[in-house]
Each structure stands twice: as structure tokens, then as C-alpha cells.
Design a protein around this motif. Structure first.
Motif, short mmCIF file in Angstrom:
data_model
loop_
_atom_site.label_atom_id
_atom_site.label_comp_id
_atom_site.label_asym_id
_atom_site.label_seq_id
_atom_site.Cartn_x
_atom_site.Cartn_y
_atom_site.Cartn_z
N ALA A 1 0.85 -1.20 0.00
CA ALA A 1 0.00 0.00 0.00
C ALA A 1 0.87 1.23 0.00
O ALA A 1 2.00 1.22 0.48
CB ALA A 1 -0.92 0.00 1.21
N ALA A 2 0.36 2.31 -0.53
CA ALA A 2 1.09 3.58 -0.55
C ALA A 2 0.41 4.53 0.42
O ALA A 2 -0.56 5.19 0.07
CB ALA A 2 1.09 4.18 -1.95
N PRO A 3 0.87 4.59 1.65
CA PRO A 3 0.20 5.43 2.64
C PRO A 3 0.32 6.90 2.29
O PRO A 3 1.38 7.37 1.89
CB PRO A 3 0.93 5.10 3.95
N THR A 4 -0.77 7.62 2.45
CA THR A 4 -0.82 9.03 2.14
C THR A 4 -1.19 9.83 3.37
O THR A 4 -2.16 9.52 4.05
CB THR A 4 -1.85 9.30 1.03
N THR A 5 -0.38 10.85 3.65
CA THR A 5 -0.72 11.76 4.74
C THR A 5 -0.55 13.17 4.22
O THR A 5 -0.07 13.40 3.11
CB THR A 5 0.22 11.55 5.94
N ILE A 6 -0.93 14.15 5.03
CA ILE A 6 -0.76 15.54 4.61
C ILE A 6 0.71 15.86 4.44
O ILE A 6 1.12 16.59 3.55
CB ILE A 6 -1.42 16.48 5.65
N ALA A 7 1.55 15.29 5.31
CA ALA A 7 2.97 15.64 5.29
C ALA A 7 3.73 14.94 4.17
O ALA A 7 4.69 15.49 3.64
CB ALA A 7 3.61 15.31 6.63
N GLY A 8 3.32 13.74 3.81
CA GLY A 8 4.11 13.02 2.83
C GLY A 8 3.36 11.89 2.16
O GLY A 8 2.32 11.44 2.65
N VAL A 9 3.90 11.42 1.05
CA VAL A 9 3.28 10.36 0.26
C VAL A 9 4.37 9.38 -0.15
O VAL A 9 5.50 9.79 -0.43
CB VAL A 9 2.60 10.94 -1.01
N LEU B 1 -1.00 10.67 -9.28
CA LEU B 1 -1.09 11.09 -7.88
C LEU B 1 -1.40 12.58 -7.83
O LEU B 1 -0.87 13.36 -8.62
CB LEU B 1 0.24 10.80 -7.19
N SER B 2 -2.25 12.99 -6.91
CA SER B 2 -2.56 14.40 -6.69
C SER B 2 -2.20 14.76 -5.26
O SER B 2 -2.64 14.09 -4.31
CB SER B 2 -4.05 14.67 -6.95
N ILE B 3 -1.37 15.80 -5.11
CA ILE B 3 -0.92 16.20 -3.78
C ILE B 3 -1.00 17.72 -3.65
O ILE B 3 -1.17 18.43 -4.64
CB ILE B 3 0.54 15.75 -3.54
N LYS B 4 -0.88 18.21 -2.43
CA LYS B 4 -0.85 19.65 -2.19
C LYS B 4 0.60 20.15 -2.25
O LYS B 4 1.54 19.42 -1.94
CB LYS B 4 -1.46 19.96 -0.83
N ALA B 5 0.76 21.41 -2.65
CA ALA B 5 2.09 22.02 -2.67
C ALA B 5 2.72 21.92 -1.28
O ALA B 5 2.05 22.13 -0.26
CB ALA B 5 2.00 23.47 -3.12
N GLY B 6 3.98 21.59 -1.24
CA GLY B 6 4.68 21.42 0.02
C GLY B 6 4.76 19.99 0.48
O GLY B 6 5.42 19.68 1.48
N THR B 7 4.12 19.06 -0.26
CA THR B 7 4.13 17.64 0.10
C THR B 7 5.44 16.99 -0.35
O THR B 7 5.92 17.24 -1.45
CB THR B 7 2.95 16.90 -0.53
N THR B 8 5.99 16.17 0.51
CA THR B 8 7.17 15.39 0.17
C THR B 8 6.76 14.01 -0.32
O THR B 8 6.00 13.30 0.35
CB THR B 8 8.10 15.24 1.38
N VAL B 9 7.23 13.66 -1.50
CA VAL B 9 6.98 12.33 -2.06
C VAL B 9 8.24 11.49 -1.87
O VAL B 9 9.34 11.93 -2.20
CB VAL B 9 6.60 12.42 -3.56
N THR B 10 8.05 10.29 -1.33
CA THR B 10 9.16 9.36 -1.16
C THR B 10 8.93 8.15 -2.03
O THR B 10 7.88 7.50 -1.94
CB THR B 10 9.29 8.91 0.31
N TRP B 11 9.88 7.87 -2.91
CA TRP B 11 9.83 6.68 -3.76
C TRP B 11 10.55 5.54 -3.04
O TRP B 11 11.72 5.69 -2.64
CB TRP B 11 10.50 6.94 -5.10
N LEU B 12 9.88 4.42 -2.87
CA LEU B 12 10.44 3.25 -2.19
C LEU B 12 10.57 2.11 -3.18
O LEU B 12 9.59 1.68 -3.78
CB LEU B 12 9.53 2.83 -1.03
N HIS B 13 11.80 1.62 -3.35
CA HIS B 13 12.07 0.55 -4.31
C HIS B 13 11.64 -0.78 -3.71
O HIS B 13 12.24 -1.27 -2.75
CB HIS B 13 13.56 0.51 -4.64
N THR B 14 10.59 -1.39 -4.27
CA THR B 14 10.11 -2.69 -3.81
C THR B 14 10.29 -3.77 -4.86
O THR B 14 9.76 -4.87 -4.71
CB THR B 14 8.61 -2.61 -3.43
N GLY B 15 11.01 -3.46 -5.96
CA GLY B 15 11.23 -4.43 -7.02
C GLY B 15 12.54 -5.16 -6.86
O GLY B 15 13.10 -5.25 -5.76
N GLN B 16 13.06 -5.66 -7.98
CA GLN B 16 14.27 -6.48 -7.95
C GLN B 16 15.39 -5.94 -8.83
O GLN B 16 16.53 -6.38 -8.70
CB GLN B 16 13.95 -7.91 -8.39
N VAL B 17 15.11 -5.02 -9.75
CA VAL B 17 16.14 -4.51 -10.66
C VAL B 17 16.36 -3.03 -10.41
O VAL B 17 15.57 -2.37 -9.74
CB VAL B 17 15.76 -4.77 -12.14
#
Length: 240
Positions: free
Chosen positions: A150-158, A172-188
Motif C-alpha cells: 500500500a502507498a500510505p498518504t498523509t498531509i505531510a508526505g506520500v 497522484l494528486s498532492i498539495k504544494a509542500g508535500t514530500t513524495v518518497t519513492w520506495l524501491h520494492t522491485g528487484q532490478v
């Protein structure tokens, strides 16, 4: 044409067993380290059975008609770039020679349990006459990753999950000032790049790695992975 050569295993050092999955395949880009501008290549690792894997190096842009060697290393503890981590050699590819165009393909047959270390592994390509000359290197097979479903979404970050060949979610739709974190869950290996935002540019990301970026200005932003055609996604940033 160049030949694929099969090589008997040399004893592995510091590598820990991993669970093999029959007929799985992974690909890792070999990146130039600065000693050979224009060199490139790919390492493909295919698990044929619980006792056999095929590691195939496909190399381009090396010095023509030149002898080279390649090795698996256990990822060392020195930190920094994998090739600078000081890990010991664990498996050796057969010696090979480039053709007149500076290309080569070489294959190593190995038990797949020998391809994963406690910290990870990397493969480097050496000029046979000077093993300190490492024109290409690939970081591979970090420790096991627990997939995030799951990709948890909060006001502070996604969080956006990087699965193999897709970003989740793709829009994805977010508000200005939101930090997006990409998390590698694959294999390559993947990355996160934008053609329009110069500082939206991750390093190479491998299983378990993260990269974060804060979107401050409203607009629509498309980003992509440079290693995989068609792997892109869009983020829409709205006013607060």
C-alpha cells in the motif's frame, strides 16, 4: 561474433544462501566508472532451477581486441559506491576478449545461493592486464526486501512504490509542500528522473532504497525511469 564461455565455480566467500525461484530473471545495468568513457552493458541473471543460475554479461564500448576479466564481489562495509566498498571476490567469470568493435558476451553458471551476500553484491569488469582498471560496475542483489503493498498518504508526505517496470500509483494528486518518497520494492535497478525539473533526479535505486523530493510549486509533473521504456508516472500538485 564473440562467444559465451561457461566456467566452473570458484569457492564463494562471505555469501549467504537465498531462496531460489525457478525461472526468474533479473537485469542490472553496468555503469561506466570513469576509466572507459562510452562503455556500457548489462548483467542478466536467470534462475533456471534451485541449483542453477546463468549470469550473462553483455558489454559494449570497451577497448577492441583486448583481454578482460569480470568478478562477483560481496558488497563491502566501506560504504559509498559499490565498486569502492572493498568487498572480496566471490565468483569469477571466465576470462574473455572483446571483438573488433569492443563488444563481448560472457556467461557464468552458478548455484543461485552464491549470488547474494549479507550486505549485497556487485559485479565489476577489469582489464586483464591491470585489475585496478575497472571500466564497468553493477550493484546487484541487495538483501531481501519485504514488498510494500500500500502507498500510505498523509498531509505531510506520500509514498510511491517502485515496482519492476511501473510506479505505484501511476497518477497522484498532492498539495504544494508535500514530500513524495519513492520506495524501491522491485528487484532490478531503477531511477526517478524529470525532463522539466532539474533537481528531480534520483541516484540509481536498488531494492530497499528510497528517494524523496518536496513539490513546492503547483503544476503537473511527469517523471520516468531511464532504464525501462514506458516506465513513467504523473504527479499533479495543487494549491494548499
Amino acid at each position: 561474433m564473440f562467444r559465451s564461455i561457461h566456467f566452473a565455480l570458484v569457492p564463494a566467500l562471505l555469501l549467504m544462501p537465498a531462496v531460489a525461484q525457478t525461472q526468474t530473471s533479473q537485469a542490472f545495468p553496468l555503469l561506466a566508472t570513469g576509466t572507459a568513457a562510452g562503455a556500457s552493458g548489462q548483467l542478466s541473471v536467470r534462475t533456471v532451477s534451485s541449483a542453477l543460475s546463468l549470469s550473462v554479461l553483455t558489454l559494449r564500448g570497451l577497448t577492441p581486441n583486448t583481454a578482460y576479466a569480470a568478478h562477483y564481489h560481496a558488497l563491502g562495509s566501506a560504504g559509498g559506491a559499490p565498486c569502492a566498498s572493498g568487498g572480496p571476490i566471490t565468483l569469477g567469470f571466465p576470462a574473455f576478449r572483446t571483438d573488433a568493435q569492443g563488444q563481448a558476451t560472457v556467461t557464468l553458471r552458478a548455484n543461485p545461493t552464491r549470488l547474494r551476500g549479507p550486505l549485497g553484491a556487485y559485479v565489476d569488469v577489469h582489464r586483464a592486464s591491470d585489475l585496478t582498471d575497472v571500466p564497468l560496475c553493477a550493484a546487484v542483489l541487495k538483501g531481501a526486501v519485504t514488498p510494500v503493498t500500500a502507498a500510505p498518504t498523509t498531509i505531510a508526505g506520500v509514498t510511491v512504490n517502485i515496482a519492476d517496470n511501473r510506479f505505484q500509483p501511476a497518477t497522484l494528486s498532492i498539495k504544494a509542500g508535500t514530500t513524495v518518497t519513492w520506495l524501491h520494492t522491485g528487484q532490478v535497478t531503477h531511477n526517478v528522473l524529470s525532463l522539466t525539473v532539474a533537481d528531480l533526479k534520483s541516484p540509481d535505486l536498488r531494492p530497499g532504497d528510497k528517494y524523496s523530493y518536496t513539490f513546492k510549486t503547483p503544476g503537473t509533473y511527469t517523471y520516468y525511469c531511464s532504464y525501462h521504456d514506458g516506465m513513467s508516472a504523473t504527479i499533479t500538485v495543487t494549491n494548499r
